[in-house]
Design an enzyme around this catalytic site. Structure first.
Site, mmCIF file in Angstrom:
data_model
loop_
_atom_site.group_PDB
_atom_site.id
_atom_site.type_symbol
_atom_site.label_atom_id
_atom_site.label_comp_id
_atom_site.label_asym_id
_atom_site.label_seq_id
_atom_site.Cartn_x
_atom_site.Cartn_y
_atom_site.Cartn_z
ATOM 1 N N GLU A 1 -10.007 6.530 0.888
ATOM 2 C CA GLU A 1 -10.476 6.410 2.215
ATOM 3 C C GLU A 1 -9.481 7.643 2.904
ATOM 4 O OE1 GLU A 1 -12.990 4.647 3.789
ATOM 5 O OE2 GLU A 1 -13.464 3.408 1.899
ATOM 6 N N CYS B 1 -8.369 7.937 12.107
ATOM 7 C CA CYS B 1 -8.881 8.570 11.176
ATOM 8 C C CYS B 1 -10.465 9.010 11.417
ATOM 9 C CB CYS B 1 -8.971 7.899 9.825
ATOM 10 S SG CYS B 1 -9.940 6.390 10.000
HETATM 11 P P1 NAD Z 1 -0.544 9.644 3.826
HETATM 12 O O1 NAD Z 1 -1.467 10.320 2.811
HETATM 13 O O2 NAD Z 1 0.809 10.500 3.866
HETATM 14 O O3 NAD Z 1 0.288 8.235 3.246
HETATM 15 C C1 NAD Z 1 -0.637 7.208 3.100
HETATM 16 C C2 NAD Z 1 0.283 6.426 1.909
HETATM 17 O O4 NAD Z 1 0.083 7.239 0.904
HETATM 18 C C3 NAD Z 1 1.596 5.904 2.450
HETATM 19 O O5 NAD Z 1 1.752 4.769 2.095
HETATM 20 C C4 NAD Z 1 2.534 6.889 1.472
HETATM 21 O O6 NAD Z 1 3.577 6.018 1.192
HETATM 22 C C5 NAD Z 1 1.474 6.905 0.287
HETATM 23 N N1 NAD Z 1 1.864 8.015 -0.657
HETATM 24 C C6 NAD Z 1 2.548 9.307 -0.116
HETATM 25 N N2 NAD Z 1 2.599 10.036 -1.287
HETATM 26 C C7 NAD Z 1 2.004 9.459 -2.250
HETATM 27 C C8 NAD Z 1 1.611 10.098 -3.506
HETATM 28 N N3 NAD Z 1 2.035 11.212 -4.066
HETATM 29 N N4 NAD Z 1 1.006 9.097 -4.426
HETATM 30 C C9 NAD Z 1 0.488 7.754 -3.934
HETATM 31 N N5 NAD Z 1 0.562 7.589 -2.764
HETATM 32 C C10 NAD Z 1 1.395 8.338 -1.766
HETATM 33 O O7 NAD Z 1 -1.135 9.460 4.871
HETATM 34 P P2 NAD Z 1 -0.580 8.936 6.354
HETATM 35 O O8 NAD Z 1 -0.140 10.116 6.817
HETATM 36 O O9 NAD Z 1 -0.031 7.492 6.362
HETATM 37 O O10 NAD Z 1 -2.186 8.669 7.136
HETATM 38 C C11 NAD Z 1 -2.982 9.485 7.733
HETATM 39 C C12 NAD Z 1 -3.933 9.986 7.075
HETATM 40 O O11 NAD Z 1 -4.765 9.245 6.543
HETATM 41 C C13 NAD Z 1 -5.042 10.944 7.842
HETATM 42 O O12 NAD Z 1 -5.264 12.036 7.270
HETATM 43 C C14 NAD Z 1 -6.070 10.141 8.327
HETATM 44 O O13 NAD Z 1 -7.379 10.649 8.547
HETATM 45 C C15 NAD Z 1 -6.204 9.419 7.154
HETATM 46 N N6 NAD Z 1 -6.755 7.910 7.153
HETATM 47 C C16 NAD Z 1 -8.185 7.607 6.631
HETATM 48 C C17 NAD Z 1 -8.532 6.549 6.970
HETATM 49 C C18 NAD Z 1 -9.778 6.117 6.403
HETATM 50 O O14 NAD Z 1 -10.344 4.957 6.591
HETATM 51 N N7 NAD Z 1 -10.762 6.888 5.737
HETATM 52 C C19 NAD Z 1 -7.764 5.606 7.716
HETATM 53 C C20 NAD Z 1 -6.748 5.785 8.593
HETATM 54 C C21 NAD Z 1 -6.050 7.106 8.104
#
Ligand code: NAD
Length: 471
Positions: A219, A253
């Site tokens: 997502e 998002c």
């Molecule tokens: P992010 O990708 O930076 O982090 C999300 C999660 O991934 C965190 O728990 C983080 O610790 C973990 N993470 C970080 N590096 C990782 C790695 N190498 N491997 C595995 N996990 C890792 O995202 P964010 O800044 O927390 O959230 C914002 C983003 O999320 C935006 O791009 C937004 O559009 C997206 N988003 C999508 C949805 C959806 O439903 N499609 C919903 C909310 C947010």
């Protein structure tokens, strides 16, 4: 359970092994336990609603308590109760018709828990985006390991302790930590890995999961367009776009990322958006309804997008004086006259900045959208049936709301997910149950059947049969 771990691999493995052993010993969660856990989850969210809202607000610097109730507590309570109500029906094996040659054998699809599911969640809706996947995973009978975001440490700790009261550590475990823990987490051999976050990290998660052939639901984010049809009242469209854009200060998002408006209406739309935003939020700094930006770093990033627009000759209209460094509020900014290479038109904005892109014809608007990666959502404002039908057909996006913003996301009966760069797979309601279930094909041979007709030694009998079938 639930500690902040410094040695990721060891502690993750301990939690993971406990879940795996329980799965091996006791199998998936029985239906009664799923129903009970779903109701308990709904009650827990209601009982601790204020605690959760306060924790999120501390993490954000300020998050409107009403926004938390509307976008975190309400969706989780609704989803948990909806799943509990429909659980038996979703779990029921489905009868499928059987080809004539194989009758009177019977065909069914059994929905079986996948086993052990991993959930990685982001910071922007830390409760909803952790607990909604959990609802689907529990409804389907899985054991679950969760890694919430490190950017909302108060909320993540509270969730860990609340879930620790509801579930045994061999049912649901929460591990906390930053990217190192997250990376180790995504390398575990789950039966399914559910990731919500950025497209860039989603790519890393999919790579790590591929190593162990772990199926993923991703997502992700992206640039969600809103198209204002030439026939639609501008003020109405502007107000609904402002609501969707400024909720959680744009850190959603599926917030409209940019707006496509007919070239003749560009200036009028900018005025209408500014007026609507100021009606919704007469002030920004200090307004309890207006949420802050999650961190100073993120606010700096957003100011960088505005600065880049200015540098490239775009028009920048801020709806309030910018607060100095260290502040966490960012008033809405409208950007017009941007060249394509502007950061505001290239990267996901994820904040209260709205670029307006003029189009000459709807065909141009479709071409603009289709030349870019598949968005998570799309908003169309039009009362013209043909424009609506044509837009749905000509554009690809995870979901669509017509004549409003955000609302397709809170419909229990609609699947929620992205397409292309905005993700793969879906959840919410029954779609979530199916995502976390294995659809197992079961053919049940009947006592009397014709399968002997196709056994070796093949001869005239098979030949005649095949001639008839392949005629
Ligand atoms: P992010 O990708 O930076 O982090 C999300 C999660 O991934 C965190 O728990 C983080 O610790 C973990 N993470 C970080 N590096 C990782 C790695 N190498 N491997 C595995 N996990 C890792 O995202 P964010 O800044 O927390 O959230 C914002 C983003 O999320 C935006 O791009 C937004 O559009 C997206 N988003 C999508 C949805 C959806 O439903 N499609 C919903 C909310 C947010």
């Amino acid at each position: 359970m639930n500690a902040l771990f410094s040695e990721p691999d060891e502690h993750l493995t301990t939690a993971f092994d406990a879940l795996r052993s329980a799965l091996a010993a006791h199998g998936p969660l029985p239906a009664e336990r799923r129903a009970e856990a779903l109701e308990d989850l709904a009650r827990m969210v209601i009982r601790h609603g204020t605690d959760l809202a306060e924790a999120i607000s501390r993490d954000f610097g300020h998050r409107s308590a009403d926004e938390t109730r509307l976008a975190e507590l309400f969706p989780v309570v609704t989803a948990a109760r909806h799943a509990r109500r429909h659980l038996r029906a979703w779990m029921r094996p489905e009868r499928r018709p059987i080809g004539m040659m194989f009758r009177p054998g019977r065909g069914r699809v059994h929905y079986q828990a996948l086993g052990l599911v991993g959930i990685i969640s982001p910071w922007n809706y830390p409760v909803q985006l952790t607990l909604l996947p959990l609802v689907g995973a529990i409804a389907a009978g899985n054991r679950v390991m969760i890694k919430p975001s490190e950017l909302t440490p108060e909320t993540s700790s509270l969730l860990a302790s609340l879930l620790g009261e509801l579930f045994r550590p061999d049912e649901v475990a929460v591990v906390q930590g930053g990217p190192e823990v997250a990376r180790a987490f995504s390398r575990l051999k789950f039966d399914h890995l559910f990731f919500t976050g950025s497209t860039a990290v989603g790519r890393e998660v999919m790579k790590a999961a591929a190593e162990r052939l772990v199926p993923v639901t991703l997502e992700l984010g992206g640039k969600t367009p809103a198209i204002v049809g030439p026939d639609y009242p501008l003020a109405k469209a502007a107000e609904r776009i402002a609501v969707g854009k400024l909720f959680n200060a744009g850190q959603t998002c599926i917030a409209p990322d940019f707006v496509l408006v007919h070239a003749s209406q560009e200036a009028a739309f900018a005025d209408a958006f500014a007026a609507a935003a100021l009606r919704l939020y007469p002030t920004f700094e200090g307004n309890p309804d207006y949420s802050a930006i999650i961190s100073e770093r993120h606010r700096e990033r957003l100011l960088g997008i505005v600065e880049d627009a200015r540098r490239l000759g775009g028009r920048v209209r801020s709806l309030d004086a910018e607060t100095g460094p260290g502040g966490r509020t960012l008033a809405p900014v409208i950007l017009t006259g941007l060249p394509d290479e502007a950061a505001a038109l290239r990267d996901e904005i994820f904040g209260p900045i709205l670029p307006i892109v003029p189009y000459r014809s709807l065909e141009d608007a479709y071409a603009y959208i289709n030349a870019r990666p598949g968005p998570l959502a799309l908003y169309l404002f039009s009362d013209d049936r043909q424009t609506v039908a044509q837009t749905l057909e000509r554009t690809v996006s995870g979901g669509v709301t017509v004549n409003d913003t955000l609302l397709h996301c809170v419909q229990e009966e609609l699947p929620f997910g992205g397409v292309g760069d905005s993700g793969m797979g879906a959840y919410h309601g029954e779609a979530g149950f199916r995502t976390f279930s294995h659809a197992k094909a079961v053919f049940h041979q009947s006592r009397f059947n014709g399968s002997a007709l196709t056994r070796p030694p093949y001869g005239r009998r098979v030949e005649r049969l095949l001639k008839w079938v392949l005629r």
